[in-house]
Each structure stands twice: as C-alpha cells, then as structure tokens.
Design a protein around this motif. Structure first.
Motif, PDB file in Angstrom:
ATOM      1  N   ALA A  29       0.967  -2.315   4.122  1.00  0.00           N
ATOM      2  CA  ALA A  29      -0.419  -2.796   4.177  1.00  0.00           C
ATOM      3  C   ALA A  29      -0.472  -4.306   4.368  1.00  0.00           C
ATOM      4  O   ALA A  29      -1.269  -4.829   5.157  1.00  0.00           O
ATOM      5  CB  ALA A  29      -1.165  -2.389   2.911  1.00  0.00           C
ATOM      6  N   ARG A  67      -7.924  -3.454   0.962  1.00  0.00           N
ATOM      7  CA  ARG A  67      -7.732  -2.114   1.502  1.00  0.00           C
ATOM      8  C   ARG A  67      -7.215  -1.154   0.426  1.00  0.00           C
ATOM      9  O   ARG A  67      -7.630   0.003   0.349  1.00  0.00           O
ATOM     10  CB  ARG A  67      -6.752  -2.165   2.671  1.00  0.00           C
ATOM     11  N   LEU A  68      -6.306  -1.646  -0.424  1.00  0.00           N
ATOM     12  CA  LEU A  68      -5.675  -0.781  -1.422  1.00  0.00           C
ATOM     13  C   LEU A  68      -6.477  -0.684  -2.718  1.00  0.00           C
ATOM     14  O   LEU A  68      -6.150   0.129  -3.579  1.00  0.00           O
ATOM     15  CB  LEU A  68      -4.269  -1.300  -1.732  1.00  0.00           C
ATOM     16  N   ASP A 108     -10.509   0.917   6.566  1.00  0.00           N
ATOM     17  CA  ASP A 108      -9.695   2.104   6.858  1.00  0.00           C
ATOM     18  C   ASP A 108     -10.169   2.847   8.091  1.00  0.00           C
ATOM     19  O   ASP A 108      -9.361   3.359   8.873  1.00  0.00           O
ATOM     20  CB  ASP A 108      -9.715   3.060   5.652  1.00  0.00           C
ATOM     21  N   ARG A 116      -0.607   2.437  11.405  1.00  0.00           N
ATOM     22  CA  ARG A 116      -0.744   2.384   9.947  1.00  0.00           C
ATOM     23  C   ARG A 116      -0.501   3.773   9.358  1.00  0.00           C
ATOM     24  O   ARG A 116      -0.910   4.783   9.926  1.00  0.00           O
ATOM     25  CB  ARG A 116      -2.132   1.885   9.558  1.00  0.00           C
ATOM     26  N   ALA A 154      -4.846  -6.896   2.360  1.00  0.00           N
ATOM     27  CA  ALA A 154      -4.163  -5.679   1.912  1.00  0.00           C
ATOM     28  C   ALA A 154      -4.672  -5.247   0.549  1.00  0.00           C
ATOM     29  O   ALA A 154      -4.840  -4.049   0.279  1.00  0.00           O
ATOM     30  CB  ALA A 154      -2.656  -5.923   1.867  1.00  0.00           C
TER      31      ALA A 154
END
Length: 304
Positions: A12, A25-26, A142, A278, A22
């Motif tokens: 990521a 996103r996580l 995403d 990804r 990142a």
C-alpha cells in the motif's frame, strides 16, 4: 501484525508513494504504517523504501520485493476464496473509500453503498462525491465510478453501462413554442446551458452520421449545476442539454421530454475502476462486483 498484513502494508505504501495515503487507505494511523514497514525491513535486513521529507521511493530491492509481494498477495487472496475456507458474504469486513461524480453518486452509487452496508455489517465506507477526477492512489481510494473513457493505464476498469448526453424540455414549453427539429433550430429558442455538460454555453455539440456537429444555440440562462438546469427546464424556461441519468426520473414522470435524439453524440461509458497492480482485497472485490451488477441493471448492459 502477521506477515501477510505486513506485506499488504508495504504494498500500500509503495503504490501510494506515501505513508499518509497508505494509512488512509488501510484505515490506520501513519505511525502504525511506518512501524509496520520498518519492522518488515528489520526482519529482511534490507531497505525497501527510500524516504525523504517530501517523497517515498522504492529501492532496487524494494521494487523486486513489491513485484513478488503482489503475486503472493493475489495468490493468497485466491487461496482464501477457494472453497471451504472462504468467508461467507456476511463475514466480510473492513474499510472502503469510494469516489463518484456528485449527482451520479447520489442517484446510483449511494444506494449501492447502502445495500452493501446492510449486507456486510462489519464494513465501513467513506463515499467521496466529486465532479473532478482524483488519483485513487494519491488519495488512498479503493474504488471509483467514472463516466467517460479512461486514458489512464494505471487503472483496472470494468464497464458497467452507459449514459447519453441529450436535450430535454418541458411539455409546456413545447406546447407554447413547438419542438426544434434540428440542432440549428435551437437558435430560435431560449436555451438553458449547464456548464458541466455544455462548457461553451452558446455552442452545443451533437452528432450526425458518425460526425461531430457543433451548433450555435440561443442561451438565455447559464447555470453551473445539473439540478439548477433541471429546475429551469421544468419551469418552462427552455431546452437544456444534460446527461440522461440526471433527468431519467423526470422523463419517466413525463415532466421533461427528450428531443433531438437522432443528433445525440455517442454514449458515454460508465466504468467501475480500481488501481491496476494493487492487491484486491475480498471486500473491494465484493463491492466492485455488486456495483457492476447493480449499475448494469439500472443503466442497461454495456455495449462492447
């Protein structure tokens, strides 16, 4: 943190070229992501990323490791979904960040998100509605639902339907002024221009026999949102040029009428996209599948 999770975190960061992106996103803190990558590098006894105050770049070893990590993560995803060990749909959980155009997102993507949240109680979604194209990687997104063709080869796209750009007018206006039979006839009418759809308010683009046709129109009102253009057309101010999804409900209700259909430009594709290369998590894959299926039902099967 287990090893699969550590490699997912590294991938990521490498794809986003940013610890902060990142982390968004996580759904973790930047500090936690930084610690995870540092621990992975310590275990490997090799540097994966070169860090500066402004950027993050892969080392030579990191580039090789990222390629192998992607293949391993995809293989692990396939293993997780192959048979008895696969999670049941209601067991899916995680955090999703999704983007779409404002009006299209409200009308079509928000209902998909609502159904998805009901089906997957352990999931959270951030829906970002913007009428501009943003980088999925840089913003930690995403999934995107995009209208139009995609020149960006870094995106993985699935076509989910199409929309049209057309001219719409109220029945009351037609009764009072008659229907224009060609785009040129719009010079004799009082039109409503919507800047996101017709950025040159007094020249609208049409198509005839496969060729683009630009016609001058007489514009009495210029607005910057589709909602305002719809309201003006409903009030009988004149024809307006909009995308089909913005007016479909009014066409079905008979409060707006589609005209000059023979001169409409080619349909605009609607696509569900994710960053290419990804690792696609089960929750992202499930959302993409649900979005494509629902949009194809709503918009009609895409013409390839």
């Amino acid at each position: 943190m287990d090893r699969i999770d550590a490699w997912t975190t590294f991938a990521a960061v490498a794809e986003a070229r940013s610890f902060a992106a990142a982390a968004r996103r996580l759904g973790r803190s930047p500090a936690a992501v930084t610690r995870a990558v540092a621990a992975l590098e310590e275990r490997l006894r090799a540097r994966l990323l070169d860090r500066t105050t402004r950027s993050v770049a892969l080392t030579d070893f990191g580039a090789q490791a990222l390629d192998r990590a992607r293949r391993a993560l995809v293989a692990f995803e396939e293993l997780e979904g192959a048979g008895g060990g696969a999670a049941e749909p209601h067991e899916l959980g995680g955090r999703l960040r999704v983007t779409a155009p404002v009006v299209f997102g409200r009308l079509h993507v928000l209902p998909i998100v609502e159904a998805f949240l009901r089906a997957h109680p352990a999931t959270t979604v951030q829906l970002v509605l913007l009428d501009r194209v943003v980088s999925l990687v840089d913003e930690g997104l995403d999934v995107a639902v995009r209208l139009g063709r995609l020149p960006d080869s870094s995106l993985r796209a699935t076509r989910a339907g199409e929309v049209r750009r057309g001219v719409y007018v109220s029945p009351a206006y037609l009764r009072a002024h008659g229907a224009p039979r060609t785009p040129r006839a719009l010079e004799r009418h009082t039109c409503v221009a919507c800047l996101p759809v017709t950025p040159v308010p007094d020249h609208w683009t049409f198509s005839r026999d496969g060729r683009s046709l630009v016609a001058p129109v007489s514009t009495r009102l210029v607005v910057n949102t589709a909602e305002a253009a719809v309201d003006a057309a409903l009030a009988g101010l004149g024809p307006t040029c909009l995308l089909s999804y913005q007016v479909d409900a009014h066409v079905r209700a008979g409060t707006l009428v589609r005209i000059l259909a023979a001169f409409e430009p080619p349909p605009i594709p609607v696509q569900v996209v994710t960053p290419a290369g990804r690792f696609v998590t089960p929750i992202v894959r499930a959302f993409v599948d649900a979005s494509v299926e629902t949009l194809r039902r709503a918009l009609g099967a895409p013409s390839e």
